[in-house]
Write a protein that holds these residues in place. Structure first.
Motif, mmCIF file in Angstrom:
data_model
loop_
_atom_site.group_PDB
_atom_site.id
_atom_site.type_symbol
_atom_site.label_atom_id
_atom_site.label_comp_id
_atom_site.label_asym_id
_atom_site.label_seq_id
_atom_site.Cartn_x
_atom_site.Cartn_y
_atom_site.Cartn_z
ATOM 1 N N GLN B 287 0.810 -1.232 0.000
ATOM 2 C CA GLN B 287 0.000 0.000 0.000
ATOM 3 C C GLN B 287 0.834 1.268 0.000
ATOM 4 O OE1 GLN B 287 -3.572 -0.044 2.173
ATOM 5 N NE2 GLN B 287 -3.243 -2.101 2.925
ATOM 6 N N LEU B 288 2.148 1.104 0.122
ATOM 7 C CA LEU B 288 2.988 2.294 0.270
ATOM 8 C C LEU B 288 3.582 2.748 -1.065
ATOM 9 C CD1 LEU B 288 4.332 4.376 2.159
ATOM 10 C CD2 LEU B 288 6.284 2.822 2.290
ATOM 11 N N THR B 289 3.153 3.926 -1.492
ATOM 12 C CA THR B 289 3.774 4.593 -2.639
ATOM 13 C C THR B 289 4.145 6.005 -2.205
ATOM 14 O OG1 THR B 289 2.646 3.279 -4.302
ATOM 15 C CG2 THR B 289 3.340 5.480 -4.979
ATOM 16 N N ILE B 290 5.403 6.388 -2.426
ATOM 17 C CA ILE B 290 5.850 7.732 -2.031
ATOM 18 C C ILE B 290 6.380 8.459 -3.262
ATOM 19 C CG2 ILE B 290 7.439 9.083 -0.599
ATOM 20 C CD1 ILE B 290 7.226 6.949 1.529
ATOM 21 N N ILE B 291 5.914 9.684 -3.418
ATOM 22 C CA ILE B 291 6.185 10.484 -4.627
ATOM 23 C C ILE B 291 6.891 11.780 -4.242
ATOM 24 C CG2 ILE B 291 4.998 11.821 -6.451
ATOM 25 C CD1 ILE B 291 2.747 9.632 -6.240
ATOM 26 N N ASP B 292 7.770 12.261 -5.108
ATOM 27 C CA ASP B 292 8.283 13.623 -4.982
ATOM 28 C C ASP B 292 7.912 14.353 -6.261
ATOM 29 O OD1 ASP B 292 10.245 15.502 -3.416
ATOM 30 O OD2 ASP B 292 10.782 15.660 -5.533
ATOM 31 N N ASP B 293 7.177 15.443 -6.135
ATOM 32 C CA ASP B 293 6.678 16.128 -7.327
ATOM 33 C C ASP B 293 6.851 17.643 -7.226
ATOM 34 O OD1 ASP B 293 5.466 16.930 -9.611
ATOM 35 O OD2 ASP B 293 3.469 16.178 -9.125
ATOM 36 N N PRO B 294 7.844 18.195 -7.962
ATOM 37 C CA PRO B 294 8.046 19.653 -7.927
ATOM 38 C C PRO B 294 7.023 20.425 -8.738
ATOM 39 C CG PRO B 294 9.844 18.526 -9.101
ATOM 40 C CD PRO B 294 8.816 17.496 -8.795
ATOM 41 N N LEU B 295 6.200 19.711 -9.525
ATOM 42 C CA LEU B 295 5.310 20.406 -10.459
ATOM 43 C C LEU B 295 3.916 20.671 -9.887
ATOM 44 C CD1 LEU B 295 6.443 18.575 -13.733
ATOM 45 C CD2 LEU B 295 7.026 20.883 -12.999
ATOM 46 N N ILE B 296 3.767 20.569 -8.574
ATOM 47 C CA ILE B 296 2.484 20.936 -7.956
ATOM 48 C C ILE B 296 2.446 22.466 -7.878
ATOM 49 C CG2 ILE B 296 1.003 20.756 -5.934
ATOM 50 C CD1 ILE B 296 2.403 18.097 -5.282
ATOM 51 N N GLU B 297 1.641 23.060 -8.718
ATOM 52 C CA GLU B 297 1.663 24.523 -8.847
ATOM 53 C C GLU B 297 1.344 25.204 -7.523
ATOM 54 O OE1 GLU B 297 -0.266 26.418 -12.156
ATOM 55 O OE2 GLU B 297 0.213 24.700 -13.432
ATOM 56 N N LYS B 298 2.083 26.258 -7.268
ATOM 57 C CA LYS B 298 1.900 27.114 -6.092
ATOM 58 C C LYS B 298 2.256 26.426 -4.772
ATOM 59 C CE LYS B 298 -1.051 30.412 -8.262
ATOM 60 N NZ LYS B 298 -1.996 31.491 -8.067
ATOM 61 N N SER B 299 2.754 25.208 -4.834
ATOM 62 C CA SER B 299 3.220 24.549 -3.606
ATOM 63 C C SER B 299 4.526 25.207 -3.157
ATOM 64 C CB SER B 299 3.484 23.066 -3.887
ATOM 65 O OG SER B 299 4.506 22.952 -4.877
ATOM 66 N N SER B 300 4.935 24.928 -1.916
ATOM 67 C CA SER B 300 6.216 25.471 -1.430
ATOM 68 C C SER B 300 7.381 24.952 -2.268
ATOM 69 C CB SER B 300 6.446 25.088 0.032
ATOM 70 O OG SER B 300 5.582 25.811 0.859
ATOM 71 N N GLY B 301 7.289 23.698 -2.721
ATOM 72 C CA GLY B 301 8.408 23.094 -3.444
ATOM 73 C C GLY B 301 8.288 23.219 -4.961
ATOM 74 N N TYR B 302 7.433 24.129 -5.426
ATOM 75 C CA TYR B 302 7.185 24.247 -6.873
ATOM 76 C C TYR B 302 8.369 24.855 -7.625
ATOM 77 C CZ TYR B 302 4.939 25.826 -11.229
ATOM 78 O OH TYR B 302 4.627 26.053 -12.543
ATOM 79 N N TYR B 303 8.812 24.165 -8.670
ATOM 80 C CA TYR B 303 9.729 24.751 -9.650
ATOM 81 C C TYR B 303 9.587 23.984 -10.964
ATOM 82 C CZ TYR B 303 12.875 20.883 -8.251
ATOM 83 O OH TYR B 303 13.416 19.651 -7.982
ATOM 84 N N VAL B 304 9.971 24.605 -12.060
ATOM 85 C CA VAL B 304 9.760 23.983 -13.374
ATOM 86 C C VAL B 304 11.074 23.421 -13.928
ATOM 87 C CG1 VAL B 304 8.762 24.328 -15.676
ATOM 88 C CG2 VAL B 304 7.879 25.624 -13.731
ATOM 89 N N TYR B 305 12.183 24.134 -13.651
ATOM 90 C CA TYR B 305 13.523 23.625 -13.967
ATOM 91 C C TYR B 305 14.323 23.695 -12.676
ATOM 92 C CZ TYR B 305 12.298 24.411 -18.843
ATOM 93 O OH TYR B 305 11.682 24.380 -20.074
ATOM 94 N N ASP B 306 15.217 22.760 -12.491
ATOM 95 C CA ASP B 306 15.997 22.793 -11.255
ATOM 96 C C ASP B 306 17.168 23.778 -11.390
ATOM 97 O OD1 ASP B 306 18.032 21.490 -12.630
ATOM 98 O OD2 ASP B 306 18.088 19.734 -11.330
ATOM 99 N N ASP B 307 17.996 23.884 -10.370
ATOM 100 C CA ASP B 307 19.073 24.882 -10.375
ATOM 101 C C ASP B 307 20.322 24.405 -11.113
ATOM 102 O OD1 ASP B 307 17.827 27.077 -9.184
ATOM 103 O OD2 ASP B 307 17.942 26.138 -7.222
ATOM 104 N N GLU B 308 20.169 23.333 -11.909
ATOM 105 C CA GLU B 308 21.193 22.968 -12.890
ATOM 106 C C GLU B 308 20.609 23.037 -14.295
ATOM 107 O OE1 GLU B 308 22.470 19.044 -11.635
ATOM 108 O OE2 GLU B 308 24.174 19.900 -10.549
ATOM 109 N N GLY B 309 19.436 23.677 -14.414
ATOM 110 C CA GLY B 309 18.816 23.854 -15.720
ATOM 111 C C GLY B 309 18.204 22.591 -16.296
ATOM 112 N N VAL B 310 17.803 21.649 -15.435
ATOM 113 C CA VAL B 310 17.204 20.392 -15.899
ATOM 114 C C VAL B 310 15.687 20.452 -15.626
ATOM 115 C CG1 VAL B 310 17.127 17.885 -15.538
ATOM 116 C CG2 VAL B 310 19.314 19.105 -15.439
#
Lengths: 441, 472
Positions: B287-310
């Motif tokens: 039952q355990l699935t863990i996700i990391d998602d930077p593309l949740i708009e307006k979230s604290s962790g939101y970004y579209v490209y990372d700080d290496e341009g990826v």
């Protein structure tokens, strides 16, 4: 004098002409060399050069604290912005005017640039790594930092001070696998005084001994805290003495001035005037002369740490510990005891020697309940002898309880500064009875 | 600025760099501190500068400055090149995973911009909020609000031809309430709301209602809560807040590949996870699935490209209990012959980018909260916490429940407090026996690196059940 320095003076004049009072401007030029290493190799070297001013301005019993990291600022525009902003602040019933103080001349100059230290720093790291590997350590990781701050502090009462502060620090960790580790740190005010010998010896000590590894059983233990963890705990004590922590409900030292908060053996003082510490400073961020002060003297809480604003609120005088917002200690010293380091295991008898910890979190700041995860050596001691290397331990206790349970301190302080100890702290080994150790299932 | 950066990147290439990047940051912030409704301070500031990283002779060199003239930036680039070259013989012979150049502009527009409220309005709003909470529970003697807002512009350029702009607001409101009953005890509750939003966050995240609920709960703890007398083995229901935090601490951090491979060993430590577990090892229940998602708009962790341009993307770290993917950057992806999944972040221009989380969460399951409660014969329901920590391989963790309830025969019974949940990650993940549908997110500031870099994140989870936990 360069253009930027002239701009700072113009800003002060411009603010005064617009009706601002009690103005303090602190300009800091920072040069920093950071070398991170891991897997016995350099991970990345970093050089940062930054320029910043922090200001506190008063205006019609209001005040504002601000910082600016843009050397290309326009004086008139920025002064207008500050006046516009401060005028929107509410009047402060604790408005504290700045004070006139002397111009100090006894600074310790720093006459070089961090880039000049680059080769020397790499040599130190190489030596620390090689010495550790020679002691059969598999992996090392750490960080070496040199930071030079050149400070100028002006105020609207005519003070124009300058200071040069240098910090050199190393944090070194040795690993034989993820659970069998050792760690030590050190610092000095300049690179030639940095003593890495104890860093190598202490971080490799229990890896070399190759003790059997066991999971710890939860319960009450008599313990010896090494300077690494003891410095961490005592830094928290000193920060709890900041009047800002007290006012915010975040201090277990609230309402305890002149009360007994620790056993008689514990004295903690803040000393900004010791030249061997990078915390050496003649004046604080409000231009007030700094001085040595007892925070806890023989177990009695003697003072909170104040800037002008908190002092006004607490109806007392500044202790020269500004921080424009939060008063902080400069260098924390724990009074040494009289026991020799080599005798303390015998004195303990049965119990634990705890080298280090991390991730201290409060269950309740006001009461001082907390836990912290122990690491880098929890050594089972039986009849004064090292028996095994224990894993999975957590210290879950209370600050006031710990301070009152100190039985013995050793007679030599170690300089400790690393990730978990930001303020330069000089700490000995401490023997403490009956502390609560927990573990996970 | 773009023109100067291009010249600096060209200069780096001419000097022999295999790769170079520059990150320009302009961040304007306000920080308000309120104690018991009174504004204690407003700290405003501007952080503006450039960090330059070069890869030369198999070593990275990083240098930064905030004196933004061409002459100073060339000097800074030279510093980066010089220290990278000095590192060569002691270095790691680094290669990085390469990308094409990206051109993009990513803007978040707030509904209510920070500029729309003058300081006096903000002060009035929080004075009212403070007064509301004090009127609800007058034993809350100390109320601390730390309100932080910023507006950030970032420009990323590299020698692959990328030019990426991000412009985003951020708001973080953190509160600590201290309730004191001199005849009984003191209890504290700390909580924050945050996101890449403007002042609309107060409404969006129900700041007022949530705080009022906490105020009532603190009063209830003082009046009713008992210490847990019966110790032993329980089924434990964990609310979204603690379970979400655990997804960050016990999965997100240990799945950072730089940590797994030892780069953070002196500070944040190592990891129980090993490269050979990828795609093979089952460390949690089905039952355990863990996700990391930077593309949740307006979230604290939101970004579209990372700080290496990826480009950023959603990552399934644990999928149905299996180790599925680690968080990577260009350097560490290259060590395992993978593509970077866009997880490099740096807090400020003067910080090197590190492998970081964004928004990490336990994915939702099939159960309602009521069904989970009904399924417990004898258990404890942990709703909130104050204290937590975890060891540096992310195995031995502790969360101390503040608002907790005893559960008997599927029904919530009396309130208890100070319940210590101390368990290993292995035990915890394998004994998750129910996952709810009620996925919620919470805000945090994640710390890593030395110098310490705090970056905004969300963590989240639905309500979950962990069976057979020993509570001492």
């Amino acid at each position: 004098m360069n253009d930027i320095e002239r701009k700072i003076e113009s800003l002060l004049n411009r603010l005064q002409s617009k009706g601002a009072k009690d103005i303090i401007i602190k300009r800091t030029l920072t040069e920093q060399l950071i070398i991170r290493y891991s897997n016995n190799k350099i991970s990345i070297p970093i050089i940062n050069n930054t320029w910043e001013i922090t200001l506190k301005i008063g205006y019609k019993n209001r005040y504002l604290v601000t910082s600016l990291g843009d050397a290309q600022f326009n004086v008139d525009d920025y002064a207008d912005y500050l006046i516009r902003t401060v005028s929107k602040m509410p009047e402060d019933s604790n408005y504290a005017p700045i004070k006139k103080s002397e111009n100090f001349i006894d600074k310790l100059p720093v006459d070089t640039s961090v880039i000049e230290y680059e080769e020397k720093a790499m040599d130190i790291i190489e030596n620390v790594i090689n010495e550790s590997v020679n002691k059969k350590v598999k992996e090392t990781a750490g960080i070496f930092t040199i930071k030079i701050d050149k400070i100028r502090l002006l105020n609207s009462l005519g003070i124009d001070l300058d200071d040069e502060r240098e910090t050199v620090s190393i944090n070194h960790r040795c690993l034989n696998d993820a659970s069998i580790t050792g760690q030590w740190s050190s610092f000095s005010r300049n690179i030639k005084d940095l003593n890495v010998k104890p860093v190598i010896e202490k971080s490799t000590l229990f890896l070399e001994k190759n003790l059997p590894v066991k999971k710890i059983q939860p319960g009450k233990y008599d313990v010896i805290l090494s300077p690494m963890i003891f410095a961490q705990l005592m830094e928290r004590v000193a920060m709890s003495a900041s009047a800002f922590s007290v006012e915010s409900g975040l201090s277990f030292l609230s309402e305890k001035i002149n009360e007994k908060v620790a056993c008689e053996k514990l004295s903690i003082y803040d000393d900004p005037n010791t030249t061997r510490s990078p915390g050496y400073s003649r004046f604080d961020d409000e231009g007030i002369r700094t001085y040595r002060k007892d925070i806890i003297e023989k177990g009695i809480l003697k003072t909170y740490l104040h800037n002008l604003t908190t002092a006004k609120k607490f109806n007392t005088e500044s202790t020269g510990n500004a921080g424009l917002i939060v008063p902080i200690p400069w260098s924390i010293f724990i009074n040494e005891g009289d026991m020799k380091e080599e005798e303390i295991l015998k004195e303990l008898g049965n119990g634990l020697l705890i080298v280090n910890s991390w991730y201290l979190r409060y269950q309740n700041y006001r009461k001082g309940d907390f836990s912290t995860v122990l690491r880098d050596g929890v050594i089972e001691i039986e009849k004064g002898e090292e028996k095994s290397y224990l894993v999975g331990a957590r210290l879950s206790d209370n600050f006031l309880n710990i301070m009152n349970a100190i039985e013995t301190l050793t007679n030599l302080n170690y300089p400790i500064k690393w990730w978990e100890v930001e303020i330069p702290t000089f700490a000995p080994y401490a023997l403490i009875r009956n502390l609560n150790i927990t573990t996970s299932e | 600025m773009e023109e100067i950066i291009n010249k600096v990147l060209d200069y780096a290439l001419k000097e022999g760099a295999k790769f170079a990047e520059a990150r320009y940051q302009d961040l304007r912030y306000n920080e308000y501190v309120f104690i018991n409704g009174e504004i204690r301070n407003i700290n405003t500031g501007l952080i503006k500068g450039i960090g330059i990283r070069v890869l030369i002779d198999g070593s990275f060199g990083f240098a930064s400055t905030n004196i933004l003239t061409q002459e100073e930036l060339i000097k800074t680039c030279n510093n980066a090149i010089k220290i990278a070259r000095t590192t060569k013989r002691r270095g790691r012979n680094i290669n990085i995973e390469r990308h094409r150049g990206y051109h993009d502009t990513c803007i978040v527009k707030p509904k209510i911009s920070h500029n729309e409220k003058d300081f006096d309005e903000v002060i009035k709003d929080f004075k009212e909020l403070d007064s509301d909470v004090f009127n609800l529970e007058q034993r809350i003697k100390t109320r601390l609000f730390n309100v932080y807002t910023h507006n950030e512009y970032k420009l990323y350029m590299n020698t692959e031809g990328s030019k990426i702009e991000h412009q985003m607001p951020y708001t973080l409101i953190y509160r600590i309430l201290t309730a004191i009953d001199p005849q009984k005890t003191t209890v504290q509750r700390a909580k924050g709301v945050g996101g890449k939003k403007g002042w609309e966050i107060i409404e969006d995240e129900n700041f007022k209602e949530d705080m009022e609920r906490d105020a009532k709960v603190l009063g209830k703890i003082l009046d009713e809560a008992k210490e847990l007398k019966e110790k032993g083995q329980f089924d434990v229901i964990i609310d979204s807040e603690i379970a979400g935090l655990s997804s960050h601490e016990a999965c997100g951090h240990p799945f950072e590949l730089d940590r797994i491979m030892g780069r953070e060993a002196a500070q944040g430590g190592l990891s129980y996870a090993k490269i050979e577990m990828l795609g093979k090892e089952k460390i949690g229940s089905d039952q355990l699935t863990i996700i990391d998602d930077p593309l949740i708009e307006k979230s604290s962790g939101y970004y579209v490209y990372d700080d290496e341009g990826v480009p950023a993307r959603k990552k399934y770290l644990i999928k149905n209990g299996y180790v599925n993917e680690f968080l990577t950057n260009r350097e560490y992806a290259n060590y395992i012959s993978a593509k970077s999944n866009g997880s490099a972040r740096s807090a400020f221009y003067f910080n090197e980018p590190l492998i970081r989380m964004s928004n990490t969460y336990i994915d939702k399951g099939d159960y309602s909260v009521e069904e989970i409660i009904e399924s417990v014969k004898k258990g404890i329901y942990l709703k909130s916490y104050m204290e937590w920590n975890i060891d540096d391989i992310r195995w031995n963790q502790k969360y101390v429940g503040l608002e907790c309830y005893f559960i008997e025969n599927g029904r919530i019974k009396e309130m208890v407090t100070n319940v210590p949940l101390e368990m290993t990650t292995g035990f915890y993940f394998k004994n998750i026996t129910a996952v709810g549908k009620d996925l919620k997110f919470h805000t945090g500031t994640c710390g890593k690196g030395d110098p310490m870099q705090g970056v905004p994140v969300w963590f989240g989870s639905p309500t979950i059940k962990v069976s057979g936990v020993i509570i001492r």
